[in-house]
Enzyme design. Structure first.
Site, PDB file in Angstrom:
ATOM      1  N   GLY A 120       0.788  -1.389  -0.370  1.00  0.00           N
ATOM      2  CA  GLY A 120      -0.007   0.003   0.332  1.00  0.00           C
ATOM      3  C   GLY A 120       0.726   1.136  -0.222  1.00  0.00           C
ATOM      4  N   HIS A 121       0.150   2.377  -0.332  1.00  0.00           N
ATOM      5  CA  HIS A 121       1.045   3.867  -0.172  1.00  0.00           C
ATOM      6  C   HIS A 121       1.568   4.082   1.117  1.00  0.00           C
ATOM      7  CE1 HIS A 121      -3.177   4.549   0.772  1.00  0.00           C
ATOM      8  NE2 HIS A 121      -3.007   6.131   1.354  1.00  0.00           N
TER       9      HIS A 121
END
Length: 250
Positions: free
Chosen positions: A237-238
């Protein structure tokens, strides 16, 4: 390719236990090996299987029990078997260095030496591709990406704009690096997208499996540390930060 067991032992600095003059044609796993093959037993648990194997010979631990066939005794049987396997396997045809005529390279992109750029590859504006790199068919490198030397991108890898890859990075087919992170705010009952304006940085000697996705940071970098190995079908994920030499599995 046919070689003697003694020749194989020389390749891996092993000790012969048994008849070193027998011929071997191929290296195969213990369940697939036939009477002209060499196999390996990594530890004593595999010696029962080795006893029933029709293999002509085996690579075994230096201090392992006596086997019922000629052996090469080494400190690390798996590493030695990998060396033998690679030398006995027919060499794959090498693609010539150069750029395929169907590739689309932006005129502001900077290209290193000794590149292999395959059919229908796209390289965006102001991107930099390091020397010795291979971009297989259908790879897309967005604008302002920076790739180090000896990078390998397998078919249909996509790098979104601003992605940074270190030296020796390998990314397998259909992986996507730098897509938007999944960030939304609820405003007046609506899901409003939070702009994802960061990027992804992947350090040296990282290998990423097929169909893996790594999202760009919201404002800064999503970072994958040096030497990390990531399996197929992984989602990072970011804004994540992975340190050095991690193993991430699906």
């Amino acid at each position: 390719m046919k070689v003697t067991l003694r020749q194989l032992a020389e390749w891996v600095n092993g000790e012969i236990d048994g008849d070193g003059t027998i011929s071997v044609q191929a290296a195969r796993s213990i369940h697939e090996a036939g009477p002209t093959d060499i196999t390996f037993a990594a530890d004593e648990r595999h010696f029962v299987e080795l006893h029933h194997s029709p293999a002509a010979a085996a690579v075994v631990p230096r201090d392992g029990p006596k086997a019922n066939k000629p052996c090469i005794r080494v400190h690390d049987p798996l590493a030695a078997f990998v060396t033998i396997f690679e030398k006995l396997r027919p060499a794959a045809p090498q693609e010539e260095w150069g750029i395929h005529p169907t590739a689309v390279i932006h005129p502001t992109a900077q290209l290193g030496e000794r590149l292999r750029i395959g059919p229908y590859v796209v390289v965006g504006a102001e991107s930099r591709i390091g020397s010795g790199s291979t971009l297989h068919a259908g790879v897309v490198v967005g604008a302002r990406c920076r790739l180090g030397e000896d990078v390998v991108l397998h078919p249909h890898v996509v790098l979104y704009e601003g992605t940074i890859l270190g030296h020796g990075v390998i990314i397998h087919a259909h992986s996507v690096i730098g897509a938007d992170g999944f960030g939304y705010r609820c405003i007046d009952g609506l899901h409003v997208k939070v702009p994802q304006m960061g990027h992804v940085e992947i350090e040296d000697d990282v290998e990423i499996g097929a169909c893996t996705t790594i999202d760009r940071g919201t404002f800064g970098a999503t970072r994958i540390g040096q030497g990390t190995k990531i399996d197929n079908l992984v989602q990072i994920g970011h804004n994540c930060r992975l340190g050095q030499r991690n193993i991430i599995v699906a």
